[in-house]
Design an enzyme around this catalytic site. Sequence first.
Site, PDB file in Angstrom:
ATOM      1  N   SER A 211       1.058  -1.339   0.004  1.00 30.50           N
ATOM      2  CA  SER A 211      -0.052  -0.097  -0.080  1.00 30.50           C
ATOM      3  C   SER A 211       0.993   0.943   0.109  1.00 30.50           C
ATOM      4  O   SER A 211       2.080   1.020  -0.520  1.00 30.50           O
ATOM      5  CB  SER A 211      -0.940  -0.250   1.238  1.00 30.50           C
ATOM      6  OG  SER A 211      -1.755   1.128   1.121  1.00 30.50           O
ATOM      7  N   ASN A 212       0.485   2.633   0.432  1.00 28.01           N
ATOM      8  CA  ASN A 212       1.195   3.711   0.626  1.00 28.01           C
ATOM      9  C   ASN A 212       0.797   4.316   1.534  1.00 28.01           C
ATOM     10  O   ASN A 212      -0.357   4.076   2.247  1.00 28.01           O
ATOM     11  CB  ASN A 212       1.100   4.205  -0.890  1.00 28.01           C
ATOM     12  CG  ASN A 212      -0.490   4.768  -1.328  1.00 28.01           C
ATOM     13  OD1 ASN A 212      -1.066   5.263  -0.500  1.00 28.01           O
ATOM     14  ND2 ASN A 212      -0.718   3.993  -2.411  1.00 28.01           N
ATOM     15  N   PHE A 213       1.147   5.556   1.730  1.00 31.93           N
ATOM     16  CA  PHE A 213       0.903   6.313   3.109  1.00 31.93           C
ATOM     17  C   PHE A 213      -0.250   7.500   2.831  1.00 31.93           C
ATOM     18  O   PHE A 213      -0.405   8.018   3.854  1.00 31.93           O
ATOM     19  CB  PHE A 213       2.220   7.279   3.568  1.00 31.93           C
ATOM     20  CG  PHE A 213       3.328   6.385   4.042  1.00 31.93           C
ATOM     21  CD1 PHE A 213       3.019   5.614   5.201  1.00 31.93           C
ATOM     22  CD2 PHE A 213       4.619   6.280   3.444  1.00 31.93           C
ATOM     23  CE1 PHE A 213       4.126   4.910   5.620  1.00 31.93           C
ATOM     24  CE2 PHE A 213       5.567   5.340   3.809  1.00 31.93           C
ATOM     25  CZ  PHE A 213       5.304   4.959   5.078  1.00 31.93           C
ATOM     26  N   ALA A 279      -4.605   7.503  -4.105  1.00 33.43           N
ATOM     27  CA  ALA A 279      -3.255   7.013  -4.161  1.00 33.43           C
ATOM     28  C   ALA A 279      -3.401   5.572  -4.649  1.00 33.43           C
ATOM     29  O   ALA A 279      -3.386   4.816  -3.673  1.00 33.43           O
ATOM     30  CB  ALA A 279      -2.481   7.368  -3.177  1.00 33.43           C
TER      31      ALA A 279
END
Length: 402
Positions: A211-213, A279
Amino acid sequence: MQNLKGKHIILGISGGIAAYKSVVLLRLLVKAGADVQVVITPNGKQFITPVTLSSLSGKPVISEFFTANTGEWHSHVDLGLWADAMVIAPATASTIAKMANGVADNMLVTTYLSARSQVFVAPAMDLDMMSHPSTERNLATLRNDGVIVIEPETGELASHLVGRGRMEEPEKIAELLNAFFAPKNQALCGKHVMITAGPTVERIDPVRYISNFSSGKMGFALAEEAASRGADVTLICGPCACTTSNPMIKRIDVESAREMLEAADKAFDSCDVAIMAAAVADYAPAEFHDRKIKREHEDVDSIRLVKNPDIAASLGKKKRDDQILVGFALETDNGAANAEEKLTRKNLDMIVLNSLADAGAGFGTDTNKISVYYADGRPSNNYTLKSKTAVAADIFDCIENL
Ligand code: C5P
């Protein structure tokens, strides 16, 4: 805070340690020009003295149904009519329970039952009380009754519990009240706006993911702004801790990029404006292991990844002339050139660039600094660092001008 000037606000204080924060909230509201009447529960007075509160508000604090020495009756009905908004901060589990069930055994809950205005509650209690089924149930009842529950966003990926129960900061509560009183621009009335938000989560096995932040904050701020301008909003979001308060927002929770594409594709045909603020993970594992991958090797050679669908580009391909498609570009370098290239390649009408090089912009923060580029060749707009709420308003001003 200019919208608070002259507004009649009831500040309800119940008996929790966070009552000390109410003093700051009261000061902020009074400083912004609001006329504040404090109503405190008997327990609240154990935590904060009425003298402090009345000196700040410039009015006697109301706690009992009658003033003991004069016998003067305090009319909760008049108070309920007087108020433009009522905010209960802190709201303890007990006060929330009484409100949800109409147990009017003190002046605060009685006033709540008479209030004709919008009511806000900022819960404050320990985590166990907050997540107890009875509190959850009572909060759900209050939401159902039209009360806006103010909880701090935790911003923690995949942890919806961290920070729960802590009272939202007074500055945030004051900001929210100020936004509530903002003159309403209803330019998007009758329009359908779709927004993608947050990260996507791509499963490797039952316990691991890529995943991402992304916190989702920008997308959620856009959804609130669109709804406050009268739009019907479909908010498609990946796993994040953000919450919505406007009933005009229909939230669809998804996990992976493929699920997000499917939901976005379905909603797109009927929408007038689509904003791609998610995102989306660029890659997903080629295969999902339905059992946990064991730690039996020194090194794992590889997890093969496949490219995720580009949701913005795929909607760009089928976009009609009467639809507006807006994308985001989060760049670390060559921002303008990359944004312009995405604008063309994905067939967007407008792209919002935020640069990770700017302090306070990008993931996780409550602020953002954007530039907006247009497909029709008009010059870009560059903005200063602002709260994500204010940035969302700027973005919709740009969209309305298209
Ligand atoms: O190509 P890049 O990820 O930089 O493009 C960013 C824009 O495209 C954002 O608006 C993002 O929401 C959207 N996007 C998408 N699907 C992807 C990748 C990006 O919708 N798979």
